[in-house]
Design a protein around this motif. Sequence first.
Motif, PDB file in Angstrom:
ATOM      1  N   ALA A 253       0.787  -1.217  -0.110  1.00  0.00           N
ATOM      2  CA  ALA A 253       0.067   0.041   0.129  1.00  0.00           C
ATOM      3  C   ALA A 253       0.947   1.306  -0.005  1.00  0.00           C
ATOM      4  CB  ALA A 253      -0.997  -0.019   1.252  1.00  0.00           C
TER       5      ALA A 253
ATOM      6  N   ASN B  82      -4.801   0.715  -6.283  1.00  0.00           N
ATOM      7  CA  ASN B  82      -4.594  -0.026  -5.082  1.00  0.00           C
ATOM      8  C   ASN B  82      -4.937  -1.647  -4.804  1.00  0.00           C
ATOM      9  OD1 ASN B  82      -7.106   0.413  -4.704  1.00  0.00           O
ATOM     10  ND2 ASN B  82      -6.908   1.320  -2.729  1.00  0.00           N
TER      11      ASN B  82
ATOM     12  N   GLU C 248       2.320   1.490  -3.496  1.00  0.00           N
ATOM     13  CA  GLU C 248       1.115   2.135  -4.389  1.00  0.00           C
ATOM     14  C   GLU C 248       1.040   3.514  -4.275  1.00  0.00           C
ATOM     15  OE1 GLU C 248      -1.477  -1.882  -4.900  1.00  0.00           O
ATOM     16  OE2 GLU C 248      -2.005  -0.540  -3.001  1.00  0.00           O
ATOM     17  N   SER C 249       1.139   4.030  -2.980  1.00  0.00           N
ATOM     18  CA  SER C 249       0.862   5.496  -2.633  1.00  0.00           C
ATOM     19  C   SER C 249       2.005   6.447  -3.106  1.00  0.00           C
ATOM     20  CB  SER C 249       0.420   5.915  -1.061  1.00  0.00           C
ATOM     21  OG  SER C 249      -0.547   5.355  -0.719  1.00  0.00           O
TER      22      SER C 249
ATOM     23  N   SER D  57      -2.498  -4.231  -3.163  1.00  0.00           N
ATOM     24  CA  SER D  57      -2.581  -4.057  -1.615  1.00  0.00           C
ATOM     25  C   SER D  57      -3.928  -4.636  -1.270  1.00  0.00           C
ATOM     26  CB  SER D  57      -2.501  -2.654  -1.124  1.00  0.00           C
ATOM     27  OG  SER D  57      -3.305  -1.743  -1.578  1.00  0.00           O
ATOM     28  N   ASN D  58      -5.138  -4.400  -2.120  1.00  0.00           N
ATOM     29  CA  ASN D  58      -6.407  -4.812  -1.804  1.00  0.00           C
ATOM     30  C   ASN D  58      -6.680  -6.365  -1.893  1.00  0.00           C
ATOM     31  OD1 ASN D  58      -7.617  -2.203  -1.340  1.00  0.00           O
ATOM     32  ND2 ASN D  58      -8.580  -2.085  -3.377  1.00  0.00           N
TER      33      ASN D  58
END
Length: 185
Positions: free
Chosen positions: A74, A102, A77-78, A105-106
């Motif tokens: 996550a 995301n 991704e951010s 991460s999801n």
Amino acid sequence: AKSEKEKIGRDGKTRISRAEIFAVEVERKLIQGINTTIGALHRTANRFPKKSAERYEVLKKLLHLYLENAAYVASDESRVYDQQWTKWEAGGRRGPEPRLNNSRSNGLWRRLASQANAILAEYPRAKDADEIMFNQALSLQFLGKEQDAAKSFSNIIKLFPNSQYAGDSFFSLGDYYFDRNDYTN
């Protein structure tokens, strides 16, 4: 710390410090190592008989690795989104606005929730059930299933009022109700 504008070079590319580059590389190597370890622990867990103490310990370690992995991915991704947005902003906001992707991460948050559920089904009276339930609630929260997460946090408080996770659950519930302007709960 430099502002976002100061981090953009004349060519429109984002400039990052050596420390940031090092941190990103370390994080990516951690993700690779975690993925390798997850595979090995899955194989190990499957060698132990169901409901055995050894299997429980391995499954709990897997749960912790899923949590770490989801958090690292996550973060990655951010970071990618922030870089894309900074470049888009520096380019005069031409073209479509970047969106946070995301999906990786999801998938990991879903796997974490599933793993927690499986552990609680196999070991309903686990000594660390409060921690497992809390990790499950966290994953639901990150997946945007706020109401389900709130129910899980409430269950932790009800079932484990003296747990260290009860305090964190109260805090998360407070955020949940505050975000909804529900000041009576």
